[in-house]
Design a protein around this motif. Sequence first.
Motif, PDB file in Angstrom:
ATOM      1  N   GLN A  32     -10.321  -1.438  -1.785  1.00  0.00           N
ATOM      2  CA  GLN A  32     -10.059  -0.101  -2.319  1.00  0.00           C
ATOM      3  C   GLN A  32     -11.229   0.402  -3.151  1.00  0.00           C
ATOM      4  O   GLN A  32     -11.622   1.572  -3.036  1.00  0.00           O
ATOM      5  CB  GLN A  32      -8.789  -0.138  -3.167  1.00  0.00           C
ATOM      6  N   TRP A  34     -10.618   9.777  -0.595  1.00  0.00           N
ATOM      7  CA  TRP A  34     -11.521   9.712  -1.747  1.00  0.00           C
ATOM      8  C   TRP A  34     -12.694  10.674  -1.587  1.00  0.00           C
ATOM      9  O   TRP A  34     -13.343  11.022  -2.570  1.00  0.00           O
ATOM     10  CB  TRP A  34     -12.039   8.287  -1.951  1.00  0.00           C
ATOM     11  N   VAL A  64       0.839  -1.199   0.000  1.00  0.00           N
ATOM     12  CA  VAL A  64       0.000   0.000   0.000  1.00  0.00           C
ATOM     13  C   VAL A  64       0.871   1.245   0.000  1.00  0.00           C
ATOM     14  O   VAL A  64       2.041   1.206   0.366  1.00  0.00           O
ATOM     15  CB  VAL A  64      -0.985   0.035   1.195  1.00  0.00           C
ATOM     16  N   SER A 123      -0.620  -0.233  -3.916  1.00  0.00           N
ATOM     17  CA  SER A 123       0.413   0.447  -4.708  1.00  0.00           C
ATOM     18  C   SER A 123       0.759  -0.258  -6.005  1.00  0.00           C
ATOM     19  O   SER A 123       1.102   0.393  -6.981  1.00  0.00           O
ATOM     20  CB  SER A 123       1.673   0.645  -3.868  1.00  0.00           C
ATOM     21  N   TRP A 172      -3.838   3.370  -0.694  1.00  0.00           N
ATOM     22  CA  TRP A 172      -4.321   2.621  -1.847  1.00  0.00           C
ATOM     23  C   TRP A 172      -3.332   1.492  -2.117  1.00  0.00           C
ATOM     24  O   TRP A 172      -2.194   1.501  -1.645  1.00  0.00           O
ATOM     25  CB  TRP A 172      -4.456   3.520  -3.075  1.00  0.00           C
ATOM     26  N   CYS A 194      -0.873   6.501  -7.156  1.00  0.00           N
ATOM     27  CA  CYS A 194      -2.275   6.677  -6.773  1.00  0.00           C
ATOM     28  C   CYS A 194      -3.185   6.582  -7.991  1.00  0.00           C
ATOM     29  O   CYS A 194      -2.994   7.295  -8.971  1.00  0.00           O
ATOM     30  CB  CYS A 194      -2.489   8.024  -6.094  1.00  0.00           C
ATOM     31  N   GLY A 253      -9.731   4.444   3.409  1.00  0.00           N
ATOM     32  CA  GLY A 253      -9.487   5.438   2.374  1.00  0.00           C
ATOM     33  C   GLY A 253      -8.267   6.308   2.628  1.00  0.00           C
ATOM     34  O   GLY A 253      -8.139   7.372   2.042  1.00  0.00           O
ATOM     35  N   TRP A 313      -7.205  -6.622  -1.328  1.00  0.00           N
ATOM     36  CA  TRP A 313      -7.256  -5.201  -1.004  1.00  0.00           C
ATOM     37  C   TRP A 313      -7.771  -4.369  -2.164  1.00  0.00           C
ATOM     38  O   TRP A 313      -8.293  -3.282  -1.955  1.00  0.00           O
ATOM     39  CB  TRP A 313      -5.896  -4.702  -0.560  1.00  0.00           C
ATOM     40  N   ARG A 333     -13.332   3.767  -2.300  1.00  0.00           N
ATOM     41  CA  ARG A 333     -13.471   4.874  -3.253  1.00  0.00           C
ATOM     42  C   ARG A 333     -14.939   5.144  -3.566  1.00  0.00           C
ATOM     43  O   ARG A 333     -15.376   6.304  -3.583  1.00  0.00           O
ATOM     44  CB  ARG A 333     -12.689   4.576  -4.525  1.00  0.00           C
ATOM     45  N   VAL A 353      -6.349   0.944   3.689  1.00  0.00           N
ATOM     46  CA  VAL A 353      -7.044   0.976   2.395  1.00  0.00           C
ATOM     47  C   VAL A 353      -8.548   1.086   2.614  1.00  0.00           C
ATOM     48  O   VAL A 353      -9.222   1.887   1.973  1.00  0.00           O
ATOM     49  CB  VAL A 353      -6.694  -0.273   1.549  1.00  0.00           C
TER      50      VAL A 353
END
Length: 162
Positions: free
Chosen positions: A129, A140, A50, A113, A111, A159, A108, A125, A133, A105
């Motif tokens: 995510q 987010w 992340v 990676s 994220w 990102c 928020g 994940w 979002r 994650v």
Amino acid sequence: MFTGFLLAMLILMPGRVDAWQGQVVKVLDGDTVEVMNCNGKTVRIHLYGVEAPRKSQYFGNECAQYFAGLVQNKTVHVINVGRDLLGRMRSLVWIDGMSVNEEMVRAGYAWVSNPVGLSPSCEKWMGVQVAAREGRAGLWHGLQQYLDRGRVPDLPPSCPIF
């Protein structure tokens, strides 16, 4: 639960897996901490799989504050996965059976990676995510408004803002 995860990691991960516990003594940003191990040595680790913005970037202070609320002065279980290209220790971090990597994650504040070719955790994940979002959790929340105004926030290239 943690023991089961550790056994799975030992079986699934190539090479040596280094698992240990220590106390978080400093939160540097939204994905990097210093942890004092049982030998009294402070070890800097970066969350595996992340990324979060640096404090000087869009939403960076909020990410660091959330991360600190989760881990500051707490005992964490650490599984060192390896080092990144910058030489930073990349680790999975757990508190009382909760994956801190995944929680960042979910909330928020980080994220995934690089979801391609990483562990099964990173694949999981990705769904977390998407939900964060869509639910406008953490960073987010204001990002879409920022983008709608034609502004691009200062975020690391990893990102997925678009």
